[in-house]
Design a protein around this motif. Structure first.
Motif, short mmCIF file in Angstrom:
data_model
loop_
_atom_site.label_atom_id
_atom_site.label_comp_id
_atom_site.label_asym_id
_atom_site.label_seq_id
_atom_site.Cartn_x
_atom_site.Cartn_y
_atom_site.Cartn_z
N MET A 65 1.00 -0.87 0.19
CA MET A 65 -0.04 0.33 -0.21
C MET A 65 0.80 1.48 0.08
O MET A 65 2.02 1.38 0.88
N SER A 66 0.08 2.44 -0.34
CA SER A 66 1.51 3.57 -0.81
C SER A 66 0.14 4.13 -0.91
O SER A 66 -0.60 4.18 -1.38
N THR A 67 0.43 5.56 0.29
CA THR A 67 -0.46 7.03 -0.03
C THR A 67 0.27 7.63 -0.90
O THR A 67 1.23 8.54 -0.54
N PHE A 68 -0.60 8.32 -1.97
CA PHE A 68 0.02 9.73 -2.47
C PHE A 68 -1.43 11.27 -2.32
O PHE A 68 -2.47 10.56 -1.66
N ILE A 69 -1.12 12.02 -1.78
CA ILE A 69 -1.67 13.12 -1.57
C ILE A 69 -1.56 13.79 -3.44
O ILE A 69 -0.64 14.18 -3.79
N VAL A 70 -2.64 14.22 -3.65
CA VAL A 70 -2.64 14.99 -5.13
C VAL A 70 -3.08 16.57 -4.81
O VAL A 70 -4.89 16.19 -4.30
N ARG A 100 -0.35 19.12 -7.69
CA ARG A 100 1.53 18.51 -7.25
C ARG A 100 1.19 17.10 -6.45
O ARG A 100 -0.44 17.06 -5.90
N ILE A 101 1.75 16.46 -6.92
CA ILE A 101 1.36 14.75 -6.35
C ILE A 101 2.69 14.50 -5.38
O ILE A 101 3.71 15.02 -5.10
N GLU A 102 2.55 14.18 -3.72
CA GLU A 102 3.53 13.66 -2.92
C GLU A 102 2.95 12.23 -2.43
O GLU A 102 1.77 11.49 -2.42
N HIS A 103 4.03 11.55 -2.46
CA HIS A 103 3.99 10.04 -2.32
C HIS A 103 4.24 9.98 -0.55
O HIS A 103 6.15 10.25 -0.38
N VAL A 104 3.52 10.02 0.25
CA VAL A 104 3.65 9.96 1.62
C VAL A 104 4.65 8.91 1.86
O VAL A 104 5.81 9.85 3.53
N GLN A 105 4.77 8.08 1.94
CA GLN A 105 5.89 7.10 2.81
C GLN A 105 7.02 7.13 2.58
O GLN A 105 8.51 7.70 3.35
N SER A 106 7.80 8.62 1.01
CA SER A 106 9.79 8.43 0.95
C SER A 106 9.57 10.21 0.70
O SER A 106 10.02 11.04 0.58
N SER A 143 8.18 15.09 -4.27
CA SER A 143 7.08 14.95 -4.17
C SER A 143 7.02 15.82 -6.26
O SER A 143 8.70 15.93 -6.10
N ALA A 144 6.72 16.12 -6.76
CA ALA A 144 6.52 16.73 -8.04
C ALA A 144 4.85 17.70 -8.62
O ALA A 144 4.06 17.05 -7.67
N THR A 145 5.55 18.53 -8.98
CA THR A 145 4.50 19.39 -9.93
C THR A 145 3.89 19.22 -11.20
O THR A 145 5.02 18.77 -11.92
N PHE A 146 2.61 19.12 -11.73
CA PHE A 146 2.47 18.61 -12.83
C PHE A 146 1.41 19.65 -13.19
O PHE A 146 0.98 19.48 -12.69
N LEU A 147 1.11 19.74 -14.91
CA LEU A 147 0.13 20.91 -15.45
C LEU A 147 -0.52 19.51 -16.80
O LEU A 147 -1.87 20.51 -16.75
N THR A 148 -0.22 18.21 -16.59
CA THR A 148 -1.35 17.30 -17.18
C THR A 148 -1.81 16.20 -16.18
O THR A 148 -0.57 15.68 -15.35
N GLU A 201 -0.72 12.96 -18.13
CA GLU A 201 0.69 12.24 -18.06
C GLU A 201 1.51 12.56 -17.34
O GLU A 201 1.92 11.79 -16.94
N GLY A 202 1.94 13.90 -16.69
CA GLY A 202 2.81 14.20 -15.35
C GLY A 202 2.64 13.33 -14.47
O GLY A 202 3.52 13.13 -13.67
N MET A 203 0.59 13.71 -13.56
CA MET A 203 1.13 12.75 -12.78
C MET A 203 0.96 11.49 -13.02
O MET A 203 1.65 10.80 -11.56
N LEU A 204 0.59 10.77 -13.55
CA LEU A 204 0.82 9.63 -14.47
C LEU A 204 2.36 9.09 -14.00
O LEU A 204 2.92 7.85 -13.44
N GLY A 205 3.48 10.60 -15.10
CA GLY A 205 4.45 9.37 -14.72
C GLY A 205 5.19 9.66 -13.99
O GLY A 205 6.04 9.29 -13.67
N PHE A 206 4.97 10.19 -12.54
CA PHE A 206 5.32 10.38 -10.89
C PHE A 206 4.85 8.72 -10.11
O PHE A 206 5.79 8.41 -9.54
N LEU A 207 3.46 8.83 -10.66
CA LEU A 207 3.43 6.99 -10.08
C LEU A 207 3.46 6.07 -11.01
O LEU A 207 3.99 4.97 -9.95
N GLN A 208 4.34 6.15 -12.00
CA GLN A 208 5.48 5.11 -12.83
C GLN A 208 6.69 5.15 -12.14
O GLN A 208 7.12 4.05 -12.18
#
Length: 73
Positions: A11-16, A32-38, A41-46, A48-55
């Motif tokens: 389980m991973s937790t992300f804040i978007v 902006r998306i942040e992986h809580v455990q680590s 974070s990253a900012t995005f405009l699309t 696809e940018g958010m999905l790239g962070f998750l990948q």
């Protein structure tokens, strides 16, 4: 975006967060998306940018079901 060194867990937790910005010529959404455990974070405009962070955390979209965030015609 830096390549993540965190290993995916059961389980991973992300804040978007999303917000709207406006200028004289246009209005657009940012996020902006942040992986809580680590704490990474990253900012995005699309989307696809958010999905790239998750990948970067080993998460892949499930191509067998429609995305809840997909644009409708």
């Amino acid at each position: 975006m830096n390549e993540s060194t965190a290993r995916p867990t059961a389980m991973s937790t992300f804040i978007v967060r999303f917000w709207q910005e406006s200028s004289a010529s246009e209005m657009r959404w940012r996020g902006r998306i942040e992986h809580v455990q680590s704490g990474e974070s990253a900012t995005f405009l699309t989307l696809e940018g958010m999905l790239g962070f998750l990948q970067g955390f080993g998460l892949e979209p499930d191509d067998t079901t429609p995305h809840a965030l997909s644009k409708t015609p």
